[in-house]
Design an enzyme around this catalytic site. Structure first.
Site, PDB file in Angstrom:
ATOM      1  N   GLU A 143      32.142 -24.405   6.800  1.00  0.00           N
ATOM      2  CA  GLU A 143      31.875 -23.357   7.768  1.00  0.00           C
ATOM      3  C   GLU A 143      33.175 -22.750   8.276  1.00  0.00           C
ATOM      4  O   GLU A 143      34.224 -23.402   8.273  1.00  0.00           O
ATOM      5  CB  GLU A 143      31.073 -23.911   8.954  1.00  0.00           C
ATOM      6  CG  GLU A 143      29.671 -24.349   8.572  1.00  0.00           C
ATOM      7  CD  GLU A 143      28.858 -24.867   9.750  1.00  0.00           C
ATOM      8  OE1 GLU A 143      27.634 -24.693   9.727  1.00  0.00           O
ATOM      9  OE2 GLU A 143      29.447 -25.437  10.690  1.00  0.00           O
ATOM     10  N   SER A 319      45.753 -32.717  18.734  1.00  0.00           N
ATOM     11  CA  SER A 319      44.490 -33.137  19.347  1.00  0.00           C
ATOM     12  C   SER A 319      44.664 -34.560  19.857  1.00  0.00           C
ATOM     13  O   SER A 319      44.512 -35.515  19.097  1.00  0.00           O
ATOM     14  CB  SER A 319      43.350 -33.060  18.318  1.00  0.00           C
ATOM     15  OG  SER A 319      43.093 -31.718  17.953  1.00  0.00           O
ATOM     16  N   CYS A 441      34.228 -26.004  18.917  1.00  0.00           N
ATOM     17  CA  CYS A 441      35.049 -27.108  18.426  1.00  0.00           C
ATOM     18  C   CYS A 441      34.248 -28.397  18.359  1.00  0.00           C
ATOM     19  O   CYS A 441      33.566 -28.762  19.316  1.00  0.00           O
ATOM     20  CB  CYS A 441      36.259 -27.310  19.338  1.00  0.00           C
ATOM     21  SG  CYS A 441      37.449 -25.964  19.241  1.00  0.00           S
TER      22      CYS A 441
END
Length: 457
Positions: A143, A319, A441
């Site tokens: 995606e 992250s 996210c």
């Protein structure tokens, strides 16, 4: 280095219960991370599988010239092909009237094999966000998400089919890793998005995003916290636009974020080849500004160090999601290989080498990692390495199927942000753009089960 924690930072106490990471399975059972159905905890390489046929975007200009000559055609044909693809965003050789008619089919087969087939797309109600589901040559699904903001158009791209990092709060991480994507498969997501923009299928305008605190949200593609960007545009056009065949300016993707499916630094070589196609001036590439490309990682320290030596000043995002190793080992299993301090050190080294301010991404999860003392510990660790080098982007957790967690309460998120700001750490809560279409996210999971999807023609 060390620094005394500001007096405003709460001590490591909280009346809220600490919730540990748990994965809920389809049969109703649960398990603690890092185990997952017998699969490896971390998968850096994935199985050995076939890659797609070589595409023009996989090649440097010299390689394209060599390939054209092997076909018995003059070298300038490589530039023509590159212009069609990278400047006009076309791979339809039937429309390339400057090519010999009797050579078009052969050139199309050699340079433009089909990489992405659109399965469906979902669009938000106001049309400013579109999520695409693509089928690749081997049936794998990925995606990407296209987002219009007031001052940019951002595309969130995937770099792997699935992900091997096994982060339990991320839908992609629970799929496991199928394979790495090729450089051209990564690039083609951008070219296809540019086609959608040119066709007028993305809303012309977008309202200002507000975060859960009611503030102006940091948008995806603005990871450096609004840091001034010196945009490089193709000659004769404004920033973020290409010249069309008629001489006008056409909108295009201006910002790229490697925050889709996969861990970019686990597919390092192909990701960097794609980045080179993004930043090379047309017609060799898309002619984008490196500063408007964000590469995000959960903390593959060797990859961060390699990225710092590339001399391509992309925006770098770490992250982190927890400053303490006890929790981060469970949330981000790669932390058992390179811990939080090692990852932060690598991020700081990237800043020192590149001069580019680093972003710290932090998903705020209710009763798991949103305690004020963790904000204090995060501030202490960041400030111990210096000031002005980092910007923190807390992100309210986006729900995923089977998840036992939810986003932090607004007052808890406000306290987390206050602690960081009081410690002098620039902090902006990021938007949750695309949440209503499972395009935010941590939500990308290649689901085909939504009957409301708009199927491609």
């Amino acid at each position: 280095m060390s620094e005394t924690t500001p007096s405003s930072v709460p001590r490591r106490t909280s009346s809220r219960k600490q919730v540990r990471p748990i994965v809920e399975h389809e049969d109703g059972t649960t398990s603690s991370t890092p185990t997952r159905s017998g699969r490896p905890l971390l998968d850096f390489r994935g199985p050995r599988v076939s890659q797609p046929p070589q595409h023009l975007a996989d090649m440097s200009m010299d390689e394209r010239i060599a390939a054209v000559k092997e076909m018995g055609l003059p070298a300038f044909r490589a530039k023509q092909l590159s212009t069609h693809y990278f400047v006009h965003h076309s791979s339809d050789v039937d429309q390339m009237t400057d090519l010999p008619k009797d050579s078009r089919a052969e050139l199309g087969e050699r340079f433009f094999p089909t990489l992405l087939t659109e399965v469906h797309r979902l669009k938000t109600g106001n049309g400013d966000t579109i999520k695409f589901l693509w089928r690749l040559f081997d049936g794998s699904l990925v995606e990407s998400v296209l987002m219009r903001y007031r001052n940019r158009i951002t595309l969130c791209v995937s770099s792997q089919c699935g992900c091997g990092m096994n982060c339990p709060f991320c839908a992609t991480g629970q799929q496991g890793l199928t394979r790495n994507m090729s450089a051209a498969e990564i690039v083609d997501q951008v070219v296809r998005a540019n086609q959608v923009i040119a066709a007028g299928e993305l809303a012309d305008t977008s309202d200002e995003d507000r975060n859960l605190l009611g503030e102006a949200a940091a948008g995806v593609g603005d990871e450096s916290g609004g840091e001034a960007v010196s945009e490089t545009a193709p000659t004769g056009t404004s920033a973020g636009a290409h010249a069309t065949a008629s001489g006008g300016a056409a909108e295009r993707v201006t910002n790229i974020v490697f925050m889709g499916m996969g861990e970019p630094l686990a597919n390092y070589k192909r990701v960097m080849n794609a980045v080179r196609r993004f930043v090379e001036p047309g017609p060799s590439g898309l002619g984008m500004s490196a500063r408007r490309i964000t590469i995000s990682t959960v903390g593959l320290v060797p990859g961060i160090n390699k990225l710092a030596m590339e001399e391509i000043p992309v925006t770098f995002a770490l992250s982190l999601h927890a400053p303490d190793d006890g929790l981060r080992n469970e949330m981000i299993p790669v932390n058992t290989r390179w811990n939080a301090d090692e990852a932060i050190d690598a991020a700081y080294a990237y800043y020192k080498t590149s001069g580019r301010r680093v972003s710290i991404e932090y998903a705020l999860i209710k009763d798991m990692n949103d305690h004020a003392w963790r904000a204090g510990l995060l501030a202490k660790k960041l400030n111990a390495r210096g000031r002005g080098w980092v910007h923190v982007n807390p992100i309210p957790l986006n729900p995923t199927p089977g998840s036992v967690w939810t986003a932090s309460e607004p007052d808890v998120a406000a306290e987390f942000v206050r602690v960081l700001r009081d410690a002098g750490v620039p902090t902006t809560i990021r938007d949750t753009r695309g949440k209503d279409i499972d395009g935010a996210c941590g939500q990308l999971a290649t689901s085909q089960q939504n009957d409301d999807a708009v199927t491609a023609d």
